[in-house]
Design an enzyme around this catalytic site. Structure first.
Site: not given
Length: 582
Positions: A65-67, A82, A126
């Protein structure tokens, strides 16, 4: 950030209905858990390879998922993200790490951060990276300390500064740096931003949170040592009825040119951008405004709507984005995440979930009212065989096929023109309170109109049993024209509509039609259609899962279903090579 999986039963609801839900307490403190009971199952073709992308970033397997904390450091781009090393659903999250020289081809490394200490035993979520004076990088990230998901803000530093790839990171024992006080919801207190230094010499960061459905970004300050953080007297900004704010980002943009600016820059001729990820709507919204450095307050311009109907970075499947300043090329780069729209069962079956859209250069439009985005120039190094079409007329109901390239993995740029605006349809006043995607669902690509719909039919089967249209439709209001851009996944797959999310994504394009032209660029990559309208003023990313339109069975058409004849002035399309990702 936590994850709430979009399900067809929930997220197909009109957004206005979601507004009602949150304002009436239905989605109190919405989280991002994977609600397995909301997912349907379906049998389908083996997607482990069929829908895997060729040039979008994704690891060989498992969930992404998230950068996190992207940065350019000593000639190397670092992407932290993530990642679940144990499967294709959210959980067991670590900070995976890849490096690149060009933002397109990546070398995977060992995870940089993973749960191991009392201040992050239950999760490493994050955060962001900051380059401190002396060229010293530091990561700020959210640690989960207990089963109640109590969140704190930690830091990590490189173990070996002489390692060009910064493979190993240390989490010092003086963590956590920031602990929520009693006024903060400790389970919704996450995603620290890149720090910036004020004129007073103090560092500042923001952390996303919510209180009584009022989303906010809490400011913390530290002196030059970066170790002793205190909460500011008031949030940098907040907005009622918006729910929890995740993955905040705050940065300056130039009023003079397209060049990027360091996050700490606060000179003349700038505006500031505050971007937040709305936990409830699952879209990345932003405003443009003024940062009052004396009051440490941010004030959106009166042209920026501060809420769910405001500007989005991308009007499709795009979330948890993060920018960084690339001082090597003097630009600001935007990275994001496109979740799967298929079922969890199918994700597990294929063994992977999630991709990152192509990195984008981002700058302020000359109007000062919005951002403009464009794929980084380095992507063009993957362009291979090219086909071209010029001055092709399309009457109502006509289409032309673009042949000779690998249309399931392609880059397409086209300029459409028309001779008159007279046939633009009137904009129905009853649509005024609808979101653009609701209008797109009513006025789809096969609903004939006046000026439009016209555009591309991507990932189409030969007889159009499946297709993902990306198109424009122009409406006339009482005093101006309104340009709707759609990326409609509703006919993208023959899979049962109840088992996957197939939305009609859309946004309006603020463009001058004096020259009677509209441009479109679409990056097509098996299960991703990433589109840029009017030079990047409106961007839409769709995730789709065709069963017929795969590999060499996929087709690409340009079409017109409007009464006004459309001319394809120029169309350039390229086969795209695979990026090197592992």
């Amino acid at each position: 950030m936590e994850i709430l999986r979009k399900s067809s039963s929930l997220w197909a609801l009109p957004i206005l209905l979601l507004c009602f839900f949150i304002n009436n307490g239905v989605f109190v403190d919405a989280s991002h858990k994977v609600y397995m009971h909301l997912q349907s199952t379906t049998s389908h073709v083996d997607a482990s390879k069929v829908h895997r992308t060729g040039y979008h970033f994704q690891p060989p397997k498992n969930w992404i998922n998230d950068p996190n904390g992207p940065m350019y450091y000593n000639g190397v781009y670092h992407l932290f993200y993530q990642y679940n090393p144990k499967g294709a659903i959210w959980g067991n999250i670590v900070w995976a790490h890849s490096v690149s020289k060009d933002l397109i081809n990546w070398i995977p490394l060992e995870p940089a951060i993973y749960p191991s200490k009392v201040f992050d035993k239950y999760g490493t979520w994050s955060g962001s990276a900051t380059i401190l004076p002396g060229n010293k990088p530091v990561i700020l990230y959210t640690g989960i300390v207990d089963a109640n998901k109590t969140q704190v803000q930690n830091y990590a530093i490189p173990a070996n500064m002489s390692d060009p790839y910064l493979r190993k990171w240390i989490k010092p024992d003086n963590n956590p740096l920031i602990v929520a006080d009693k006024t903060i919801n400790k389970s919704q207190f996450r995603d620290p931003t890149t720090a910036w230094m004020g004129r007073d010499g103090n560092w500042r960061i923001l952390v996303g949170s919510v209180r009584n459905h009022r989303g906010k970004v809490i400011m913390y300050k530290s002196d030059k040592d970066f170790m002793k953080w205190t909460k500011a007297k008031h949030p940098l900004h907040s907005a009622p009825g918006t729910g929890n704010w995740e993955c905040p980002d705050f940065f300056p943009v130039s009023l003079k040119n397209k060049n990027g600016l360091d996050t700490s820059y606060n000179g003349k001729d700038i505006k500031h951008v505050l971007k937040v990820s709305f936990d409830v709507t699952r879209f990345d919204h932003y405003t443009i405004g003024t940062y009052d450095t004396k009051k440490d307050k941010y004030f959106p311009d009166n042209t920026s709507i501060d809420g769910w109907k405001g500007l989005r970075l991308d009007y499709g499947n795009y979330y948890a984005s993060k920018t960084f300043f690339d001082n090597g090329k003097n630009r600001r780069i935007l990275l994001g995440w496109a979740n799967e729209s298929d079922t969890v069962d199918n994700d597990v079956r294929k063994g992977w979930a999630g991709v990152h859209p192509i990195p984008r250069k981002i700058w302020l439009d000359p109007s000062g009212k919005q951002l403009v985005q464009w794929p980084v120039q380095e992507l063009e190094t993957l362009r291979k065989k090219k086909v071209q079409l010029n001055n092709k007329k399309l009457n109502k109901g006509e289409k032309v096929e673009i042949k000779g390239i690998t249309v399931a993995q392609a880059d397409v740029e086209v300029i459409f023109s028309f001779t008159s605006l007279d046939k633009a349809e009137p904009f129905d006043p009853s649509w005024a309170d609808l979101y653009a995607q609701d209008v797109c669902a009513i006025k789809g690509s096969m609903v004939q109109g006046g000026l439009g719909p016209f555009g591309l039919l991507t990932l189409a089967s030969k007889n159009l049993e499946e297709y993902t249209p990306v198109f424009f439709r122009i409406f006339k209001t009482h005093d101006k024209y309104k340009v709707l851009m759609c990326s409609d996944a509703s006919r993208s797959s023959l899979k049962n509509e109840t088992t996957m999310y197939k939305p009609s994504f859309a946004g309006y394009v603020d463009v001058d039609l004096a020259d009677k032209k509209l441009s479109l660029r679409s990056l097509i990559d098996h299960s991703v259609v990433e589109s840029f309208g009017a030079g990047g003023k409106t961007c839409i990313t769709s995730r789709v899962y065709p069963t017929l339109a795969i590999f060499d069975k996929a087709h690409l058409f340009a079409f017109n279903n409007g009464a006004e004849r459309i001319t394809i002035e120029t169309l350039n399309a390229w086969s795209m090579a695979n990026a090197k990702l592992h």
